[in-house]
Design an enzyme around this catalytic site. Structure first.
Site, short mmCIF file in Angstrom:
data_model
loop_
_atom_site.label_atom_id
_atom_site.label_comp_id
_atom_site.label_asym_id
_atom_site.label_seq_id
_atom_site.Cartn_x
_atom_site.Cartn_y
_atom_site.Cartn_z
N GLU A 15 -15.74 -5.06 9.51
CA GLU A 15 -14.92 -5.36 9.47
C GLU A 15 -14.66 -4.19 8.14
OE1 GLU A 15 -14.94 -9.43 6.36
OE2 GLU A 15 -16.75 -8.78 6.95
N THR A 26 -17.98 -11.01 1.95
CA THR A 26 -18.35 -9.92 1.41
C THR A 26 -16.99 -9.33 0.92
OG1 THR A 26 -18.06 -8.90 3.80
CG2 THR A 26 -20.52 -9.11 2.67
N CYS A 27 -15.77 -9.60 1.34
CA CYS A 27 -14.18 -9.31 0.96
C CYS A 27 -13.96 -9.63 -0.18
CB CYS A 27 -12.82 -9.23 2.64
SG CYS A 27 -13.45 -9.03 4.21
N PHE A 28 -14.26 -10.97 -0.50
CA PHE A 28 -13.90 -11.18 -2.04
C PHE A 28 -14.96 -11.32 -2.91
CE2 PHE A 28 -12.02 -13.66 1.85
CZ PHE A 28 -10.98 -13.07 2.25
#
Length: 813
Positions: free
Chosen positions: A581, A779-781
Site C-alpha cells: 500500500e 493510514t491513507c486518510f
C-alpha cells in the site's frame, strides 16, 4: 546513457575526476598532525585545580593538514592551507585524551563551572562562550583505566585474594591493607579493544590500594575450541571444603555435571571462590529461544545452527488472539483477531500450510529479503570494491535466516539469549542495550579517527566521494567534519548539521533517487527510475546506506522517513501484501479485489507489468512467457505472489542491495533484531516535537463525534490520554499507527496529506464498541476509528495496546 532533463537533473550529479569508491582513495594524514596542539589553541579550554577538561563546540574543525602543510586553531582557513575535500584517516595516540559528550546543566551561564563525571573521575568544566544550558559540548579528560567497585567478601583479610567477575572475566583481587570485609574497593581494569576472541591464559597480578589501583587475574587456564560453548560461560560460586589447601583439587557437581576445581592461592577452607563452565543447552532449550515482537503473528525462533528463522502459523496467531482476549477480559470477536485468523478452515500446522502455495491465501503470503555474498565473487577484489559481491533476493519468510553471532562482541559467542530477552523489553531498554553493544564495536579515539573535509557549495558530491572512499573496517571510527573555509571545532554541532543537510538533499525527490510514498508525502520510497537520472545512482544509494547506518551508530538524526517496506528490508522482516500500500496504493487495492471476483479471466490480465520510465513504456514479464499466460482462478495466487516480488524488491533490487550493503558496513545486522520497524524509524528520525495544540486544532471529527467534536466525552478522554498519559514515544507511535509515519509536516498538522496528495487532516471517527474493541487505523486518510468506550480506563488500555502492537490483525487499512 546519461539523460539530462532541463530544469530537473542537469548539474545535479556532476562527476569529479580522480575520485572513486576504492578505499585506496582514503587519504591518511601524517604523524605531524597534533590534536594536542590544536586543542591548546582553542580558547574554550578549561582547567580547574589538578584536574582539567578541555571543552569545545561549534562548527568546523580543530585542525587541518596536508602532507606538506599544517594549520591549527580556529581562524578562517585560506585555500592555500586547507586540505582538499575528502576523508582523512588520522592516526591515534595512546597519549591522546579521552573525549566525552556532556550536556550543560540548567542555570549554568558562560564562564561558570559545573562538575561532570568522565572516565571514572570528577572534572570541573567551565561553560564555553556562546553555549547555553541544555547544549552538548565535548570534554577531553586524561585517559584512565576503567573503574569498578567490588565489596570485600566475609572472611577475607588484608593481603588475601578474592575473585570478582568483570566483563565476563574472573579476576583475582588482593585485599588492600586496612580494608575489612564489607568495605568497597575500586578495581581499575585497563581498557582494551576486543577485536577478536581472546583466551588470556596467563595469570596477571598488579598491586592494589584501597579505592585505588587494581589487582587483576585473567581466567586461569585456557579453553580449547572443542569445549568452548557458543553461548559463553556461566559463573558458579562455591565454598572451599574443609581440609582443602591452596593448589589442591576437589570435586563437585555444577550444572548437572561433575567437575574438578583447583583451590586458588591464598584461599582457605570456608572461603567462597568462583569458577566458570561452558553453557550447554539441549536442542529443545535452543529452539525455545524466541524473538516475539507481538506483530502480525510472526515470531523468530532459534535453530540448532544458532540462526533465527521466522515462524508463523494459525495456531500461533490464535494463541496471541486468545491471550489478548483473556488479558483484556473481553469476549473474542472477529474484529479483535487478525484478518489472517478469520478463516478457520486453514490447517494449524505450519508445514501443512507450506506444502504448496495453494494452501496459502494471498493474505498469508510473506517474503523476506535475503542478502548474501555471491560465491562466485567472494574473492573478487574488484567486485568487492564496487560493492558487486553481494546478491539479494526474496525468499519465503520461513527460509530466511539471521545469524546471532557478532565476532567483535562477547568473543564471538551467540547473542541469541540476550536478543530474546531484550526484544521483549520496552523501547528505552532496547535502545540502552543496543548502545552498549555499539560501544563494543566502536573504534576508540586513541586508535585513530576519520576527518572529513567538505565544501558547503558542493556538499552532496564531496560527502558522497569522501564517505565512499572510507574502507569498511574504518566506518566504525569516530568521524569529525569540517566545512572548508569555515572556523570552528566539531564538538558535535558540525556533525549534526552535516547529517541534517546531506539527508535533506539526498531525500529530496527532485534529485530523483527517491520519490514520495503513495499514501503521503512524508515517507520516501526508492525511485525505480533513479538510474536514468544518473549512471552512478548505485553509489549514491550505497552512500545513503552508510549515512543511515552511521547516523544510527553515532546517535545522529536524519530527515528522511522511509516507507515501511524499506525498514522491513533493513531488519529482515516478513513483507506481506499490505506492505504494498505504501508503495502503490492502486495496485494494492486492485490485487485485494481479485479474490472477490468469480471469474478473474474477465479482466484479461496476463503475467506482465507495464512501467512508465519518464515517458517510455516498458513491459516486464513476471515469469517466462508471461505475456502469453492469462491470469485465471487457478493461478491468481501465483500472480499475486509474483506481483509482490516485483513491486517489493525486483524492480528496485540493485538500489536496495546497495542501500543495505552500505548500512551493514556500519551496524551489525544481528543487533537490529531487538527492534521492530516502528522503533527503527524512531531511532533514525528521532522522536518528533509535537505541538499538542496544533494537533488538536487541526483534527476533524466524524460519526457520533462530529456534532460535539473535541467536547464529546470520548474525544475528551482521547486527548487527555494523549496529552497527559502518553510520553513522546507513545505519541510518536500513535502518529505511526494513524498516519503511517512518526513525522510531522514542517507546516504542522494542517498540512497532513492523504494518498491523493490532497490535504487530509487527522480525523477521529466513531465506531460502536461491539464492532471492535480496538481502535482501527486508515493510514491513507489519516483517520482513527475510535470505539465509543464507556470508560476512560478501557480506552487507554486498548489504545495503548493497539499502537504498540500495530498489527494488521487489528484490521488496519
Amino acid at each position: 546513457k546519461k539523460v539530462n532533463i532541463p530544469g530537473l537533473f542537469t548539474g545535479l550529479f556532476p562527476r569529479r575526476q580522480g575520485m572513486g569508491n576504492d578505499a585506496s582513495n582514503l587519504r591518511r594524514e601524517g604523524n605531524n598532525t597534533s590534536p594536542t596542539n590544536a586543542s591548546n589553541t582553542n580558547q574554550r579550554n578549561s582547567q580547574v585545580g589538578n584536574t582539567s577538561a578541555n571543552t569545545s563546540t561549534g562548527g568546523g574543525s580543530t585542525s587541518t593538514s596536508t602532507p606538506t602543510q599544517r594549520h591549527s586553531g580556529g581562524g578562517r582557513l585560506g585555500s592555500s592551507s586547507a586540505a582538499p575535500p575528502g576523508a582523512y584517516s588520522v592516526p591515534g595516540s595512546q597519549r591522546r585524551p579521552a573525549q566525552f559528550y556532556v550536556t550543560v546543566p540548567a542555570g549554568i551561564r558562560t564562564g561558570q563551572e559545573f562538575p561532570v563525571i568522565a572516565n571514572g573521575q570528577q572534572l570541573m568544566v567551565r561553560c564555553p562562550p556562546g553555549i547555553r544550558a541544555g547544549e552538548r559540548i565535548v570534554v577531553s579528560a586524561p585517559r584512565q583505566q576503567q573503574a569498578y567497585m567490588a565489596t570485600v567478601p566475609h572472611g577475607v583479610r588484608s593481603g588475601e585474594q578474592f575473585p570478582v567477575l568483570v566483563n565476563n572475566q574472573q579476576l583475582m583481587v588482593t585485599c588492600p591493607p586496612g580494608v575489612r570485609p564489607g568495605m568497597q574497593v575500586r578495581i581499575m581494569v585497563p581498557t582494551q579493544r576486543n577485536n577478536s576472541s581472546s583466551s588470556g591464559t596467563n595469570n596477571q597480578q598488579q598491586n592494589t590500594q584501597r579505592r585505588g589501583s587494581t589487582n587483576t587475574l585473567s581466567p586461569p587456564g585456557g579453553m580449547d575450541d572443542a569445549n568452548r560453548s557458543p553461548f559463553g560461560n556461566q559463573m558458579f560460586e562455591v565454598n572451599v571444603p574443609q581440609g582443602v589447601r591452596p593448589g589442591q583439587a576437589f570435586a563437585l557437581i555444577a550444572n548437572g555435571q561433575r567437575v574438578m576445581v583447583t583451590c586458588p592461592p591464598n584461599a582457605r577452607q570456608g572461603m567462597k571462590i568462583r569458577f566458570q563452565l561452558p553453557i550447554k543447552l539441549s536442542s529443545d532449550e535452543i529452539q525455545s529461544i524466541k524473538l516475539n515482537y507481538q506483530k502480525d503473528g510472526w515470531v523468530r525462533t532459534l535453530s540448532t545452527d544458532l540462526t533465527f528463522h521466522w515462524v508463523r502459523s494459525e495456531s500461533i496467531a490464535k494463541e496471541e488472539a486468545t491471550a489478548i482476549a483473556s488479558n483484556n477480559n473481553t469476549v473474542d470477536s472477529p474484529s479483535a483477531t487478525s484478518k489472517n485468523d478469520q478463516n478457520n478452515s486453514e490447517p494449524s500446522s505450519p508445514q501443512a500450510l507450506l506444502e504448496s502455495n495453494q494452501g496459502w491465501t494471498f493474505e498469508k503470503i510473506a517474503f523476506v529479503r535475503e542478502l548474501k555474498i555471491d560465491p562466485n565473487k567472494k574473492d573478487d577484489q574488484n567486485a568487492i570494491k564496487k560493492n558487486e559481491h553481494m546478491i539479494i533476493d526474496l525468499v519465503r519468510a520461513e527460509d530466511a535466516a539471521l545469524s546471532t553471532v557478532v565476532p567483535a562482541i562477547n568473543n564471538g559467542t551467540s547473542l541469541a539469549q540476550e536478543l530474546s530477552r531484550y526484544a521483549a523489553m520496552p523501547f528505552h531498554q532496547k535502545e540502552a542495550w543496543f548502545r552498549q553493544q555499539i560501544a563494543k564495536v566502536q573504534v576508540p579515539w586513541e586508535e585513530g579517527h576519520i576527518k572529513i573535509n567538505i565544501r558547503r557549495e558542493n556538499l552532496l558530491e564531496d560527502s558522497m566521494e569522501a564517505v565512499e572512499s572510507i574502507a569498511q573496517n574504518e566506518m566504525k571510527k569516530i568521524f569529525r567534519f569540517e566545512f572548508i573555509g569555515e572556523p570552528g571545532v566539531d564538538a558535535g554541532g558540525v556533525a549534526r548539521e552535516w547529517f541534517q543537510l546531506v539527508s535533506d538533499i539526498l531525500f529530496n525527490p527532485d534529485f530523483a533517487l527517491w520519490s514520495y510514498s503513495s499514501i503521503n508525502q512524508m515517507n520516501m520510497q526508492v525511485n525505480p527510475s533513479s538510474g536514468i537520472a544518473n549512471d552512478e545512482h548505485l553509489r549514491y544509494f550505497h552512500f545513503t546506506g552508510r549515512l543511515l547506518g552511521k547516523a544510527l551508530f553515532d546517535r545522529q538524526i536524519v530527515s528522511g522517513h522511509l516507507v515501511r517496506p524499506l525498514y522491513k528490508h533493513i531488519l529482515g522482516w516478513p513483507l506481506m501484501i499490505d506492505d504494498l500500500e505504501q508503495l502503490d496504493h492502486d495496485t494494492h487495492a486492485n490485487l485485494l479485489k481479485l479474490k472477490d471476483l468469480e471469474d478473474v479471466e474477465l479482466l484479461c490480465l496476463d503475467f506482465t507489468v507495464t512501467e512508465d520510465h519518464w515517458g517510455t513504456a516498458n513491459t516486464i514479464e513476471l515469469k517466462p512467457d508471461g505475456a502469453n499466460c492469462p491470469v485465471t482462478n487457478s493461478n491468481v495466487d501465483e500472480y499475486i505472489q509474483l506481483q509482490m516480488r516485483y513491486r517489493l524488491l525486483d524492480r528496485i533490487k540493485q538500489q536496495v542491495k546497495a542501500l543495505l550493503t552500505g548500512f551493514y558496513d556500519v551496524v551489525p545486522e544481528a543487533l537490529l533484531s531487538v527492534f521492530d520497524f516502528q522503533e527503527l524509524e524512531l531511532l533514525l528520525c528521532g522522536l518528533p516535537e509535537i505541538d499538542m495544540d496544533d494537533w488538536k486544532n487541526n483534527t476533524e471529527y466524524t460519526g457520533d463525534y462530529e456534532r460535539k467534536g473535541a467536547s464529546h466525552k470520548v474525544t475528551k478522554w482521547f486527548w487527555e490520554i494523549v496529552t497527559d498519559d502518553f510520553d513522546e514515544e507513545h505519541k510518536a507511535r500513535l502518529l505511526q499507527f494513524v498516519t503511517g509515519t512518526s513525522g510531522v509536516p514542517a507546516q504542522g498538522f494542517r498540512a497532513l496529506q492523504g494518498n491523493d496528495n490532497n490535504i487530509r487532516k487527522f480525523t477521529v471517527n466513531s465506531i460502536p464498541e461491539s464492532v471492535s474493541v480496538f481502535p482501527k487505523a486508515h493510514t491513507c486518510f489519516n483517520r482513527i476509528d475510535l470505539p465509543l468506550y464507556d470508560t476512560k480506563k478501557k480506552m487507554k488500555k486498548f489504545l495503548t495496546m493497539a499502537i504498540q502492537m500495530e498489527a494488521t490483525g487489528f484490521d488496519i487499512d
